[in-house]
Design a protein around this motif. Sequence first.
Motif, PDB file in Angstrom:
ATOM      1  N   LEU A   1      -3.552   0.017  -8.884  1.00  0.00           N
ATOM      2  CA  LEU A   1      -3.474   0.004  -7.427  1.00  0.00           C
ATOM      3  C   LEU A   1      -4.302  -1.139  -6.857  1.00  0.00           C
ATOM      4  CD1 LEU A   1      -3.680   3.827  -6.631  1.00  0.00           C
ATOM      5  CD2 LEU A   1      -1.682   2.358  -6.561  1.00  0.00           C
TER       6      LEU A   1
ATOM      7  N   THR B   1      -2.442  -4.376  -7.328  1.00  0.00           N
ATOM      8  CA  THR B   1      -1.302  -4.461  -6.410  1.00  0.00           C
ATOM      9  C   THR B   1      -1.754  -4.829  -5.005  1.00  0.00           C
ATOM     10  OG1 THR B   1      -0.156  -2.802  -7.735  1.00  0.00           O
ATOM     11  CG2 THR B   1       0.697  -3.212  -5.522  1.00  0.00           C
TER      12      THR B   1
ATOM     13  N   VAL C   1      -4.693   3.929 -13.400  1.00  0.00           N
ATOM     14  CA  VAL C   1      -4.032   3.905 -12.093  1.00  0.00           C
ATOM     15  C   VAL C   1      -4.892   3.256 -11.009  1.00  0.00           C
ATOM     16  CG1 VAL C   1      -3.178   5.391 -10.233  1.00  0.00           C
ATOM     17  CG2 VAL C   1      -2.386   5.736 -12.552  1.00  0.00           C
TER      18      VAL C   1
ATOM     19  N   GLY D   1       1.658   6.289  -6.950  1.00  0.00           N
ATOM     20  CA  GLY D   1       0.529   7.071  -7.456  1.00  0.00           C
ATOM     21  C   GLY D   1       0.731   8.561  -7.248  1.00  0.00           C
TER      22      GLY D   1
ATOM     23  N   ALA E   1       2.388   1.597  -3.465  1.00  0.00           N
ATOM     24  CA  ALA E   1       1.358   2.007  -4.423  1.00  0.00           C
ATOM     25  C   ALA E   1       0.982   3.470  -4.202  1.00  0.00           C
ATOM     26  CB  ALA E   1       0.128   1.116  -4.283  1.00  0.00           C
ATOM     27  N   GLY E   2       0.876   3.886  -2.961  1.00  0.00           N
ATOM     28  CA  GLY E   2       0.540   5.287  -2.673  1.00  0.00           C
ATOM     29  C   GLY E   2       1.633   6.237  -3.117  1.00  0.00           C
TER      30      GLY E   2
ATOM     31  N   LEU F   1       0.831  -1.208   0.000  1.00  0.00           N
ATOM     32  CA  LEU F   1       0.000   0.000   0.000  1.00  0.00           C
ATOM     33  C   LEU F   1       0.862   1.253   0.000  1.00  0.00           C
ATOM     34  CD1 LEU F   1      -2.860  -0.996   2.463  1.00  0.00           C
ATOM     35  CD2 LEU F   1      -3.065  -0.533   0.022  1.00  0.00           C
TER      36      LEU F   1
END
Length: 131
Positions: A73, A76, A69, A28, A24-25, A21
Amino acid sequence: MQNDVHIRRLADGLRLTVRALLHAGVGGAALITIATVASVLGPLVALDLYTPPVAAWWTVFTAITVQGVPFLLLGTVVSAAIGAFVPQRVFTRLLPRHPALAVPVAGAAGIALPGCECASVPVAGSLIRRG
């Protein structure tokens, strides 16, 4: 003893999910930052390149990025959750032993994910790495 192993696995899975996470954050946020900076500075830096074809390309690029995106996410996060919380024995129990039968069953399991490869590729990669 077995309880300690279960707690350790759960902690490792939680750690893996939090890392996924976080990555991914950050990814992004970096993508959004790059797109914002490029859209603000692009016309200032390259005024002679700001033509209708370039504007059309930028519009299509932005639309594809914004649409893809969230699914990337999602893929993932699902991949990390499967890797962290689903033990290997679940797959050996659910999937047939014969590869010709296992592939359609695994394909049918992909119905739970969106039809875009953005979500299914990270999950498939995670499952392939696990064997």
